[in-house]
Design an enzyme around this catalytic site. Structure first.
Site, PDB file in Angstrom:
ATOM      1  N   ARG A 175       0.744  -1.383   0.489  1.00 47.37           N
ATOM      2  CA  ARG A 175      -0.008   0.004   0.022  1.00 47.37           C
ATOM      3  C   ARG A 175       1.109   0.970  -0.182  1.00 47.37           C
ATOM      4  NH1 ARG A 175      -3.355  -4.164   2.251  1.00 47.37           N
ATOM      5  NH2 ARG A 175      -5.005  -4.594   1.032  1.00 47.37           N
ATOM      6  N   ASP A 204       0.536  -7.337  -3.385  1.00 45.27           N
ATOM      7  CA  ASP A 204      -1.033  -6.985  -2.858  1.00 45.27           C
ATOM      8  C   ASP A 204      -1.359  -6.266  -4.224  1.00 45.27           C
ATOM      9  OD1 ASP A 204      -3.672  -6.404  -1.817  1.00 45.27           O
ATOM     10  OD2 ASP A 204      -2.108  -6.704   0.135  1.00 45.27           O
ATOM     11  N   HIS A 265      -6.175 -10.272  -3.607  1.00 41.49           N
ATOM     12  CA  HIS A 265      -5.176  -9.271  -3.871  1.00 41.49           C
ATOM     13  C   HIS A 265      -3.758  -9.543  -4.866  1.00 41.49           C
ATOM     14  CE1 HIS A 265      -7.102  -7.467   0.458  1.00 41.49           C
ATOM     15  NE2 HIS A 265      -7.440  -8.403   0.703  1.00 41.49           N
ATOM     16  N   ASP A 328      -6.087 -14.477   1.776  1.00 41.37           N
ATOM     17  CA  ASP A 328      -7.435 -13.757   2.894  1.00 41.37           C
ATOM     18  C   ASP A 328      -8.665 -13.651   1.736  1.00 41.37           C
ATOM     19  OD1 ASP A 328      -5.546 -12.221   2.023  1.00 41.37           O
ATOM     20  OD2 ASP A 328      -6.111 -11.004   3.262  1.00 41.37           O
ATOM     21  N   GLU A 329      -9.706 -13.083   1.985  1.00 41.79           N
ATOM     22  CA  GLU A 329      -9.896 -11.625   1.231  1.00 41.79           C
ATOM     23  C   GLU A 329     -10.273 -11.859  -0.423  1.00 41.79           C
ATOM     24  OE1 GLU A 329     -10.242  -8.300   4.121  1.00 41.79           O
ATOM     25  OE2 GLU A 329      -7.913  -8.255   2.849  1.00 41.79           O
ATOM     26  N   TRP A 476      -0.602  -2.628   8.232  1.00 46.03           N
ATOM     27  CA  TRP A 476      -0.859  -2.494   6.577  1.00 46.03           C
ATOM     28  C   TRP A 476      -0.680  -0.981   6.845  1.00 46.03           C
ATOM     29  CZ3 TRP A 476      -1.633  -6.478   4.658  1.00 46.03           C
ATOM     30  CH2 TRP A 476      -1.832  -8.359   5.300  1.00 46.03           C
TER      31      TRP A 476
END
Ligand code: ACM
Ligand code: ZN
Length: 547
Positions: A175, A204, A265, A328-329, A476
Site C-alpha cells: 500500500r 497486493d 489481492h 485472505d479476502e 498495514w
C-alpha cells in the site's frame, strides 16, 4: 553518571507538556522484554581496555556474536576488549557454551569482576548481548563515539528464555513502499526487542514489490500505480536487495518470511498479466484500498503455473521454513461465472456442502496445490484464517487475524497457529480513542495496554496451546505513507508486543512495564525515532471528558 542519565530521562518525561507523569523509575534494570528471572546484585562491572573477551575456540558463530558486541563497544565507547583464551582471574566478559539450555535461552551473570553469558546456541548469546546493551547507556546502540558515558553494567543474575518461538512483526510495503534503507532500520528495531520474524508483505492489489525474473512485467507494470492526482507511485526490491535483507536479518537471528498474497489481492499481478484473471481484464494496479472482485483464475492452468514459477524464485531468495501465501479476502464472484473455474470445479470434483460452496473448495484446491509444491521443496505454508473456509491445506499454519476464533478452531483441528488478532495486534489501528491528535488511520483502537494484555493461548486447553507458535503484530499501510509514520505506529507498541511474545505470562505486569519503558523512550529520543508518547493516552481521555 548512569543514575544521572536515568534522572535526566525521567525529568524530560515529566516536563513533556501533554504527558501524564510516568511511574517513577525505580531501578536501572530497564530491560524490555522483561527477563523471566532477574535478581539485582550489589556493585557494577566497569568496562575498560583491560577487560578480556573470552569465547569458546570451537564455536565460530558464537565468536561472531561476541565480535559484533566488541565492535559495537569499540565504536560507541571507544573501549577495545582484549581477546584471551581464559579469564585467568582478570576482569573479563566470558561467553560459555552449555548444553541443555532452552532453545534461544541465555544466562547473564554480572559481578564487579566478571560478566558471563551462557547459552547453548548462538541466538541465545545474541539475546544475552541484547540484554547487556539495555543495561548500558543508550549510546551503545549508536554509531558515534561517546566516551563520556558511564560504561559499566550493574551487577545482576538473569536466567531467560522466550515463551514463544514465533515473535514477529509484519510490514505491508504494497500500500506504501518502504525504502530499502528503512527495512534495515526496521530489522534493527526487531532485534532490539528480541523478535525473530520479519513478515514481509510483498504483493497486493496496490503494488507488486519483489522482482521475479521469469515475469518481468510484475515489477515493470505491477509495481507502479497512478494515484488520485495522476501521479505515478511505485517501488520494488530487486532479488539482490531482498537477499541482502535476508542476510542482514539472519545475522540478527531474524527470519524473513515473505508473503505472496494469493489468489485474491492480486490486481497488481493481473495488471501485468491480464490473461491470469477470469475476465482477461483490462486491470489496473489499484490506487484505492479495499477488497476487489478480480482475483486469480484458478481454472486457468497458466495461472497455476505462474504461481508455481513465482514460488520457485521466492524460495530461492528466502530460505525461511515458512512461506506465507496469503489466502485472505478472495471473493468468489468471478469464479462463479468463469467457465474455466467451473470446469476445474467439475474435474476436481469440488462439491458444495452446508458449510462451504464449491468455490470455497476451489480456493482450498489452489492453496493445497501450492502447499504441495512448497512441501516438496522442504517448505511449509502459512495462510490467513480464511483458509479455514473450505478444506484447510493439510500442513498449513494458520495466521489468525479476525480475532482469535480462527486460531482456536485451527488449533482444535491440530494445525499450528500464529495469533495476530486484529483487536490486539493491528498496529494500523488508532492508539487513542480521541483521534484529534493522531495521524489519520484506518480506524480501530489498540492502545499500548491492550497490546500488552494479549495472551495468545487464552481459552485453549494445554494440548491446543502447544499449537500456538507465537504471535505478531501487523502493520498495514493504507494510511501510513511514510517511514516516520510507520515508526509512530509501532513505537512503543512493539515493546508491549515483545513482552507478550517473550515473557512468561505470570511474569508480565503492565505497571512494571511502563516504568521500564522509560529506558526505551530515552533510546527512541536519542535516535530521533518518531514514537508515540505512551503516557498521552490518559491526557487525551481527560481532554475528552472535559469537552
Ligand atoms: C488481513 O488483514 N486481510 C489479513
Ligand atoms: Zn476463472
Amino acid at each position: 553518571m548512569k543514575k544521572s542519565i536515568s534522572l535526566l530521562l525521567l525529568s524530560l518525561l515529566m516536563i513533556t507538556p501533554s504527558c501524564q507523569k510516568p511511574k517513577e523509575v525505580t531501578n536501572e534494570y530497564n530491560i524490555v522484554p522483561q527477563p523471566n528471572q532477574l535478581v539485582p546484585k550489589e556493585g557494577r562491572f566497569e568496562l575498560s581496555n583491560k577487560v578480556r573477551l573470552v569465547v569458546p575456540s570451537d564455536a565460530p558463530e558464537v565468536k561472531k556474536v561476541a565480535d559484533g558486541f566488541a565492535e559495537q563497544l569499540k565504536q560507541t565507547a571507544g573501549i577495545s576488549l582484549k581477546e584471551a583464551e581464559s579469564v585467568d582471574g582478570k576482569p573479563a566478559i566470558s561467553f560459555v557454551l552449555q548444553e541443555g539450555m532452552p532453545k534461544e535461552g541465555y544466562k547473564l551473570s554480572v559481578t564487579p569482576t566478571l560478566i558471563t553469558v551462557t547459552a547453548s546456541q548462538p541466538n541465545g548469546f545474541f539475546y544475552g548481548v541484547q540484554t547487556i546493551y539495555q543495561l548500558l547507556p543508550p549510546a551503545v546502540y549508536g554509531k558515534e563515539l561517546k566516551k563520556k558515558a558511564d560504561w559499566s553494567v550493574p551487577a545482576v543474575e538473569i536466567e531467560d528464555a522466550p515463551r514463544f518461538v514465533h515473535r514477529g512483526l509484519m510490514l505491508d510495503v504494497c500500500r506504501h513502499y518502504a525504502p530499502i534503507e528503512y527495512i534495515y532500520k526496521f530489522i534493527d528495531l526487531l532485534a532490539m526487542n528480541k523478535m525473530n520474524v520479519f513478515h514481509w508483505h510483498l504483493t497486493d492489489d496496490q503494488g507488486w514489490r519483489i522482482e521475479i525474473k521469469k515475469y518481468p512485467k510484475l515489477t515493470e507494470i505491477g509495481s507502479k500505480r497512478i494515484d488520485g492526482e495522476g501521479t505515478e507511485y511505485g517501488g520494488f526490491y530487486t532479488q539482490e536487495q531482498a537477499k541482502e535483507i535476508v542476510k542482514y536479518a539472519g545475522e540478527r537471528y531474524i527470519t524473513v518470511i515473505p508473503e505472496v498474497d494469493l489468489p485474491g489481492h492480486m490486481l497488481a499481478a493481473l495488471a501485468a498479466y491480464p490473461e491470469m484473471g477470469c475476465t482477461g481484464g483490462p486491470y489496473e494496479v489499484c490506487p484505492r484500498w479495499g477488497v476487489f472482485e478480480d482475483v486469480l483464475c484458478i481454472g486457468n492452468e497458466k495461472s497455476m503455473q505462474f504461481l508455481e514459477d513465482v514460488m520457485a524464485e521466492i524460495i530461492d531468495i528466502f530460505p525461511s521454513k515458512y512461506i506465507h501465501i496469503g489466502g485472505d479476502e478472495a471473493p468468489r464472484t468471478r469464479w462463479e461465472k468463469c467457465p474455466k473455474c467451473q470446469a476445474r470445479i467439475r474435474t476436481e470434483k469440488l462439491k458444495a456442502d452446508k458449510n462451504h460452496t464449491a468455490e470455497d473448495r476451489l480456493q482450498s484446491y489452489c492453496m493445497t496445490r501450492i502447499e504441495k509444491l512448497l512441501n516438496s521443496k522442504g517448505r511449509q505454508i502459512i495462510g490467513w484464517d480464511e483458509i479455514l473456509e473450505g478444506d484447510v491445506a493439510p500442513n498449513a499454519t494458520v495466521m489468525s487475524w479476525r480475532g482469535s476464533a480462527g486460531g482456536i478452531k485451527a488449533a482444535q483441528l491440530g494445525h499450528d497457529v500464529i495469533m495476530t488478532p486484529n483487536d490486539y495486534c493491528y498496529f494500523d489501528y488508532y492508539q487513542s480513542e480521541d483521534t484529534r491528535h493522531e495521524p489519520f488511520a484506518i480506524g480501530g483502537f489498540v492502545p499500548l495496554e491492550k497490546v500488552y494484555s494479549l495472551n495468545p493461548t487464552a481459552s485453549l486447553t494445554e494440548e491446543q496451546a502447544k499449537h500456538i507458535l507465537g504471535t505478531q503484530a501487523n502493520l498495514w499501510t493504507e494510511y501510513i505513507p511514510t517511514s516516520e509514520q510507520v515508526e509512530y505506529m509501532v513505537l512503543p507498541r512493539m515493546a508491549a508486543l515483545a513482552e507478550v511474545q517473550w515473557t512468561q505470562l505470570e511474569k508480565k505486569d503492565y505497571t512494571n512495564f511502563t516504568t521500564r519503558l522509560a529506558g526505551l523512550i530515552g533510546l527512541y529520543r536519542r535516535d530521533g525515532l518518531n514514537y508515540r508518547e505512551p503516557f498521552r493516552q490518559q491526557a487525551d481521555s481527560t481532554a475528552t471528558e472535559k469537552k
